[in-house]
Design a protein around this motif. Structure first.
Motif, PDB file in Angstrom:
ATOM      1  N   ASN A 148       9.801   0.804  -9.373  1.00 49.22           N
ATOM      2  CA  ASN A 148       9.052  -0.368  -8.930  1.00 49.22           C
ATOM      3  C   ASN A 148       7.591  -0.003  -8.647  1.00 49.22           C
ATOM      4  O   ASN A 148       6.673  -0.774  -8.933  1.00 49.22           O
ATOM      5  CB  ASN A 148       9.725  -0.949  -7.682  1.00 49.22           C
ATOM      6  N   THR A 149       7.393   1.193  -8.084  1.00 49.35           N
ATOM      7  CA  THR A 149       6.023   1.655  -7.824  1.00 49.35           C
ATOM      8  C   THR A 149       5.237   1.820  -9.122  1.00 49.35           C
ATOM      9  O   THR A 149       4.085   1.388  -9.234  1.00 49.35           O
ATOM     10  CB  THR A 149       6.051   2.991  -7.066  1.00 49.35           C
ATOM     11  N   VAL A 150       5.866   2.431 -10.134  1.00 50.45           N
ATOM     12  CA  VAL A 150       5.203   2.612 -11.436  1.00 50.45           C
ATOM     13  C   VAL A 150       4.839   1.269 -12.046  1.00 50.45           C
ATOM     14  O   VAL A 150       3.729   1.048 -12.523  1.00 50.45           O
ATOM     15  CB  VAL A 150       6.105   3.415 -12.395  1.00 50.45           C
ATOM     16  N   ASP A 151       5.802   0.319 -12.022  1.00 51.81           N
ATOM     17  CA  ASP A 151       5.544  -0.998 -12.609  1.00 51.81           C
ATOM     18  C   ASP A 151       4.424  -1.728 -11.864  1.00 51.81           C
ATOM     19  O   ASP A 151       3.561  -2.370 -12.475  1.00 51.81           O
ATOM     20  CB  ASP A 151       6.817  -1.843 -12.585  1.00 51.81           C
ATOM     21  N   SER A 152       4.458  -1.638 -10.526  1.00 48.52           N
ATOM     22  CA  SER A 152       3.454  -2.343  -9.726  1.00 48.52           C
ATOM     23  C   SER A 152       2.047  -1.812 -10.001  1.00 48.52           C
ATOM     24  O   SER A 152       1.111  -2.586 -10.227  1.00 48.52           O
ATOM     25  CB  SER A 152       3.789  -2.200  -8.239  1.00 48.52           C
ATOM     26  N   ILE A 153       1.906  -0.460 -10.011  1.00 37.13           N
ATOM     27  CA  ILE A 153       0.579   0.116 -10.273  1.00 37.13           C
ATOM     28  C   ILE A 153       0.139  -0.203 -11.688  1.00 37.13           C
ATOM     29  O   ILE A 153      -1.039  -0.480 -11.948  1.00 37.13           O
ATOM     30  CB  ILE A 153       0.599   1.639 -10.038  1.00 37.13           C
ATOM     31  N   ALA A 156       0.826  -1.205   0.000  1.00 37.13           N
ATOM     32  CA  ALA A 156       0.000   0.000   0.000  1.00 37.13           C
ATOM     33  C   ALA A 156       0.861   1.255   0.000  1.00 37.13           C
ATOM     34  O   ALA A 156       0.537   2.250  -0.655  1.00 37.13           O
ATOM     35  CB  ALA A 156      -0.933  -0.009   1.212  1.00 37.13           C
ATOM     36  N   GLU A 157       1.986   1.236   0.737  1.00 37.12           N
ATOM     37  CA  GLU A 157       2.890   2.393   0.752  1.00 37.12           C
ATOM     38  C   GLU A 157       3.515   2.618  -0.612  1.00 37.12           C
ATOM     39  O   GLU A 157       3.693   3.752  -1.058  1.00 37.12           O
ATOM     40  CB  GLU A 157       3.966   2.191   1.820  1.00 37.12           C
ATOM     41  N   GLN A 158       3.831   1.539  -1.315  1.00 36.41           N
ATOM     42  CA  GLN A 158       4.381   1.677  -2.669  1.00 36.41           C
ATOM     43  C   GLN A 158       3.350   2.234  -3.644  1.00 36.41           C
ATOM     44  O   GLN A 158       3.681   3.017  -4.532  1.00 36.41           O
ATOM     45  CB  GLN A 158       4.887   0.325  -3.183  1.00 36.41           C
ATOM     46  N   ASP A 159       2.091   1.821  -3.465  1.00 31.78           N
ATOM     47  CA  ASP A 159       1.026   2.232  -4.391  1.00 31.78           C
ATOM     48  C   ASP A 159       0.366   3.538  -3.988  1.00 31.78           C
ATOM     49  O   ASP A 159      -0.534   4.008  -4.692  1.00 31.78           O
ATOM     50  CB  ASP A 159      -0.052   1.142  -4.476  1.00 31.78           C
ATOM     51  N   HIS A 160       0.809   4.143  -2.849  1.00 24.64           N
ATOM     52  CA  HIS A 160       0.174   5.362  -2.327  1.00 24.64           C
ATOM     53  C   HIS A 160      -1.324   5.140  -2.152  1.00 24.64           C
ATOM     54  O   HIS A 160      -2.148   5.973  -2.559  1.00 24.64           O
ATOM     55  CB  HIS A 160       0.429   6.539  -3.267  1.00 24.64           C
ATOM     56  N   ALA A 161      -1.700   4.020  -1.561  1.00 28.23           N
ATOM     57  CA  ALA A 161      -3.107   3.659  -1.426  1.00 28.23           C
ATOM     58  C   ALA A 161      -3.788   4.529  -0.366  1.00 28.23           C
ATOM     59  O   ALA A 161      -3.132   5.186   0.460  1.00 28.23           O
ATOM     60  CB  ALA A 161      -3.252   2.183  -1.058  1.00 28.23           C
TER      61      ALA A 161
END
Length: 715
Positions: free
Chosen positions: A656-661, A554-559
């Motif tokens: 990694n955040t861009v790829d994950s989202i 969630a922290e990576q995705d800014h959820a």
């Protein structure tokens, strides 16, 4: 002298035909590039049948007709297909459309082609097919497919064949020079049409009396035939199809009707020559005669130009002075339209390129208020009410426009020419026609959608009725079976049990609650043991590892649920500490239990416990050793992933955040497409999720780009 009739209205603008009518027709040559719009006629655009890089020959079909009211397009010289792309085409709106671009090779090499000397030996259907396959459309300006106009019903009698040589538009002399130089081809082409439609009464060629040389050439070529040359006083727009029919026959085509309804077929002289060459020599329509005129040119004349030739090539050929030109017009000053660029190509309906000077054709005067003088009505050759249609057009009252026969307007411009207030009436009518056609198309589309929806609804209801019928049949069969065995009570009881089971399956919550309460009561009644406390501790460890993994994601995705997940982790850590203290207290109270082996407990320290107690993990996380317990292995992998993330650079974390989202967004879109296809009620939720992820992805990309930009400045 043959009797001729008058038409209503009409005007007498300055002709300005003399400058371009003095020199013979010359070839415009082969340009560096040819552009072929797929729509050069009224009806459905043609469909490209070539590919980029393909070599084509002169006369080869490059786009096939798509539908009955359509004609093909042919290469006007040999060369290579450079592109099939959207380009600006010659149209009043300046719109773009699909075009085939060809680079000539200079060889001008023809395909194999041959005509026929005795066209009377060929079936009429075959002659029509040859005209259609030759790509011939009306060359007087309208562009209606010639073969469609020549196709008549078996029960329809055509009394008069009229060949239109009027050319009433100022400046244009293409047909006049054609009649002067190729009168014999016009007469021979007319004879082909006589054979095709077999006019019962007469064949006429109508020409205005301001073309004495053309009339003389036609009379000489038609000597000894049953083709009559009819001349009549010059008046604009006598070259309109319905107006010409009325002038030479006295017949009036009804509103919304076609000339064939009054026993007449009309064709332009340029179209006749194209038909003659298609039947006699097997040549498709690849060139036409075009007038290049206006005092911004050093030389004004008529040229035979290959279709697809850019207009700037013709202007250069005639010595174009761009500084003196007020504007470029395709067509004449009455019915033509201004071009934004000279890159557009010559098409099958391009009869004139006009380059006037400012003195010759000054800018339009300012528009003033309508004074209701009625001069527009007196000038209208179709007997419409231009003034009234102008007010309806401004008010977008389309029903009233149609009631006033707007579609009968031939857009000749006589009303605008006569208007003392300089109101561009024709532009209002053109725009209103386009709006009406668009509204009708939208209405047709909506009606089709409604029919599809109702058909789907009927299909679903029919399927449901069939299911209900089958269900009733099964119920009746079971009832009959129970009656036959005499065990009606058992059948009723069985039905009740099935209903209870179905209800339980539909609502499993009460059963699940009862099961959980029973389990909790049983656990409370039992005396705690070392094994049960260790099992509780292990369960909480697994929950803690899962909660931390979700929090990290969630922290990576800014959820939006980061705070809730963080609270959950804190509560789980507190429960873990409580369970651990309970186990330590049990061991302290029961020293003998500390030495008892537990075969179910893993021999290695649990990774989650290492994480909580702060024990070093890097060696464990770098290469997690399989324990045989799937849950423990999953936790170990998750912690290893988290450890790897903690060792990432800032750039790697952002990427990694861009790829994950992006991956989550792709999966959500796939689910959304499936849900929409299946009519799933969750489609709206998935659509909202996709929008949120799309926004998050944009924010993540922006943050990543900003970091890279900042990093680049620092370097």
């Amino acid at each position: 002298m043959r009797k001729v009739w008058n038409i209503h209205g009409g005007v007498h603008p300055a002709e300005n035909k003399h400058p371009s009518n003095q020199l013979p027709i010359v070839s415009a040559g082969i340009p560096k590039q040819l552009v072929f719009p797929l729509s050069q006629h009224i009806g459905t655009p043609a469909s490209a049948i070539v590919v980029v890089g393909q070599k084509v020959l002169k006369g080869e079909m490059i786009a096939a007709a798509k539908g009955f009211v359509s004609v093909p397009v042919h290469a006007s010289t040999s060369g290579e297909v450079l592109a099939i792309e959207t380009r600006t085409i010659p149209h009043p709106s300046g719109l773009s459309a699909a075009c085939i671009v060809i680079k000539p090779d200079g060889k001008d090499q023809w395909i194999e082609h041959s005509g026929t000397e005795d066209y009377t030996s060929i079936e009429k259907s075959e002659l029509l097919n040859r005209i259609r396959e030759s790509g011939i459309a009306g060359m007087g300006g309208a562009g209606f497919p010639a073969a469609v106009k020549l196709t008549t019903r078996d029960d329809q009698v055509i009394e008069t064949l009229i060949i239109n040589g009027t050319e009433c538009e100022p400046y244009i002399t293409a047909d006049d020079r054609l009649m002067q130089e190729r009168a014999l081809e016009i007469i021979e082409g007319t004879k082909i049409l006589q054979h095709l439609i077999n006019p019962a009464t007469e064949t006429l060629i109508g020409v205005e009396d301001n073309k004495p040389e053309g009339i003389a050439a036609l009379k000489k070529a038609a000597a000894g035939s049953n083709i009559e040359i009819v001349s009549f006083p010059t008046q604009y727009p006598s070259g309109g199809e319905k107006q010409l029919i009325q002038i030479v026959t006295g017949k009036e085509v009804p509103s919304g009707g076609l000339p064939a309804q009054v026993g007449v077929i009309c064709q332009n002289v340029g179209t006749i020559v194209a038909i003659y060459r298609a039947i006699k020599f097997g040549e498709p329509l690849i060139s036409r005669i075009t007038t290049v005129t206006g005092f911004a040119l050093e030389q004004q004349r008529n040229v035979e130009v290959l279709l697809g030739t850019p207009i700037h090539h013709l202007l250069t050929l005639c010595g174009f002075n761009e500084r003196e030109c007020s504007r470029l017009i395709i067509g004449g000053p009455m019915m033509g339209f201004t071009l934004e660029s000279d890159d557009v190509p010559v098409v099958k309906t391009t009869n004139c390129i006009l380059a006037p000077t400012v003195n010759e054709m000054p800018p339009p005067s300012p528009v003033q208020a309508c004074i209701r003088c009625g001069m527009c009505e007196q000038a209208c050759p179709v007997s419409l009410l231009p003034q009234q249609m102008y007010w309806f057009a401004r008010g977008k009252e389309y029903d009233k426009l149609e009631a006033h026969n707007l579609m009968d307007c031939i857009e000749c411009g006589a009303c605008s020419y006569a208007c003392p207030s300089n109101i561009p009436l024709v532009q209002y009518y053109r725009a209103s026609k386009a709006d009406i056609r668009e509204h009708k198309q939208n209405a047709t589309t909506a009606e089709q959608s409604k029919r599809r929806f109702e058909a789907r609804k009927d299909r679903i209801e029919r399927q449901q009725r069939e299911k209900d019928a089958k269900r009733q049949a099964r119920k009746a069969a079971r009832a009959a079976e129970g009656s036959a065995t005499g065990d009606k009570t058992d059948a009723i009881q069985a039905a009740i049990e099935r209903a209870k089971a179905k209800k339980s399956a539909l609502n499993p919550a009460p059963a699940a609650i009862e099961k959980a309460q029973a389990k909790r009561a049983g656990s409370a009644a039992q005396t705690p043991t070392k094994e049960s406390l260790e099992q509780t501790l292990t369960t909480i460890e697994k929950r803690l590892a899962t909660a931390k993994e979700k929090l990290q994601q969630a922290e990576q995705d800014h959820a939006d649920n980061i705070d809730a997940l963080r609270t959950g982790v804190e509560k789980t850590v507190a429960k873990y500490q409580q369970a651990k203290q309970a186990l330590e207290q049990f061991i302290a109270d029961n020293p003998a239990a500390a030495t008892e082996p537990n075969p179910k407990k893993a021999t290695t320290t649990h990774p989650a416990q290492l994480a909580i107690e702060g024990a070093p993990q890097k060696s464990v996380l770098a290469q997690p050793t399989p324990t045989g317990d799937a849950a423990q292995d999953a936790i170990a992998r998750a912690l290893a992933k988290r450890d790897a993330a903690s060792n990432m650079t800032a750039e790697e974390r952002l990427k990694n955040t861009v790829d994950s989202i992006g991956k989550r967004l792709d999966k959500t879109r796939e689910k959304l497409a499936m849900a929409e296809a299946d009519g799933d009620k969750n489609a709206a939720i998935l659509a909202a999720t996709a929008v949120k992820l799309d926004i998050k992805l944009a924010d993540a990309k922006q943050a990543f780009d900003a970091y890279l930009h900042k990093k680049g400045k620092q370097n």
